[in-house]
Design a protein around this motif. Structure first.
Motif, PDB file in Angstrom:
ATOM      1  N   MET A   1       0.854  -1.174   0.000  1.00  7.33           N
ATOM      2  CA  MET A   1       0.000   0.000   0.000  1.00  7.33           C
ATOM      3  C   MET A   1       0.899   1.237   0.000  1.00  7.33           C
ATOM      4  SD  MET A   1      -3.231   0.675   0.084  1.00  7.33           S
ATOM      5  CE  MET A   1      -4.392  -0.147   1.092  1.00  7.33           C
ATOM      6  N   THR A   2       0.725   2.096  -0.979  1.00  2.00           N
ATOM      7  CA  THR A   2       1.526   3.319  -1.080  1.00  2.00           C
ATOM      8  C   THR A   2       0.600   4.528  -0.950  1.00  2.00           C
ATOM      9  OG1 THR A   2       3.102   2.202  -2.537  1.00  2.00           O
ATOM     10  CG2 THR A   2       3.150   4.608  -2.516  1.00  2.00           C
ATOM     11  N   SER A   3       0.827   5.312   0.080  1.00  2.00           N
ATOM     12  CA  SER A   3       0.000   6.498   0.311  1.00  2.00           C
ATOM     13  C   SER A   3       0.596   7.698  -0.429  1.00  2.00           C
ATOM     14  CB  SER A   3      -0.068   6.814   1.808  1.00  2.00           C
ATOM     15  OG  SER A   3       1.179   7.297   2.264  1.00  2.00           O
ATOM     16  N   VAL A 103      -9.288   2.374  -2.431  1.00  2.00           N
ATOM     17  CA  VAL A 103      -9.537   1.531  -1.272  1.00  2.00           C
ATOM     18  C   VAL A 103     -10.776   2.077  -0.557  1.00  2.00           C
ATOM     19  CG1 VAL A 103      -8.591   0.648   0.890  1.00  2.00           C
ATOM     20  CG2 VAL A 103      -7.070   1.058  -1.073  1.00  2.00           C
ATOM     21  N   ASP A 120      -4.471   4.027  -3.087  1.00  2.00           N
ATOM     22  CA  ASP A 120      -3.258   3.222  -3.033  1.00  2.00           C
ATOM     23  C   ASP A 120      -2.529   3.550  -4.328  1.00  2.00           C
ATOM     24  OD1 ASP A 120      -1.244   1.327  -2.890  1.00  2.00           O
ATOM     25  OD2 ASP A 120      -2.574  -0.383  -3.216  1.00  2.00           O
TER      26      ASP A 120
END
Length: 153
Positions: A1-3, A103, A120
């Motif tokens: 998961m990349t914010s 998400v 994400d």
């Protein structure tokens, strides 16, 4: 998961430019995938939220909206922020494309109802002109590949 916060920490100057383009709120369009796999485009508003110590890029979908249904079924999306001023061929700050997976966070909070999604992040792409305004520049960032750039005449 990349914010979005992960992106901001990796490339703060690129994130600043990207946020400026997203916040100007001109012609934001999201592309989702219909059940048959065909693309669907819809206008959208986004929120960059620093609550909780990590910047999140998020957006909502009204009850019954097809984009929300699309994203619940297949979370992949592409978001496009068009150049602010295209008259006379000026790209202004350029345009921005953000890709990722939506998400589902549950219902929107506040007086508006619908679904809340956070992003994400899989890619951020900027297209604009160099400082001399004589070359088209494409810059992109991915979580695994970092920052890259090409310039074209």
């Amino acid at each position: 998961m990349t914010s979005w916060g992960d992106f901001r920490r990796a490339e703060p100057a690129f994130a600043d430019l990207s946020e400026r383009i997203l916040r100007r709120g001109i012609a934001l369009v999201i592309a989702t995938l219909r059940a048959d796999g065909a693309p669907r485009v819809s206008g959208i508003e986004v929120v960059l939220d620093d609550a909780g110590g990590d910047t999140e890029l998020s957006f909502g979908s009204m009850p019954g909206a097809r984009k929300g249904s699309d994203l619940r079924r297949d979370p992949r999306f592409a978001l496009h922020a068009a150049p602010a001023d295209q008259s006379g061929g000026d790209l202004g700050d350029g345009d921005l494309k953000v890709s990722g997976r939506a998400v589902l966070q549950g219902p929107l909070s506040g007086p508006v109802t619908g679904d809340a999604f956070r992003v994400d992040l899989t890619e951020v792409v900027w297209t604009g002109l160099n400082d001399e305004r004589n070359r088209l520049v494409v810059r992109w960032w991915t979580p695994g590949g970092g920052m890259q750039e090409v310039a074209r005449e």
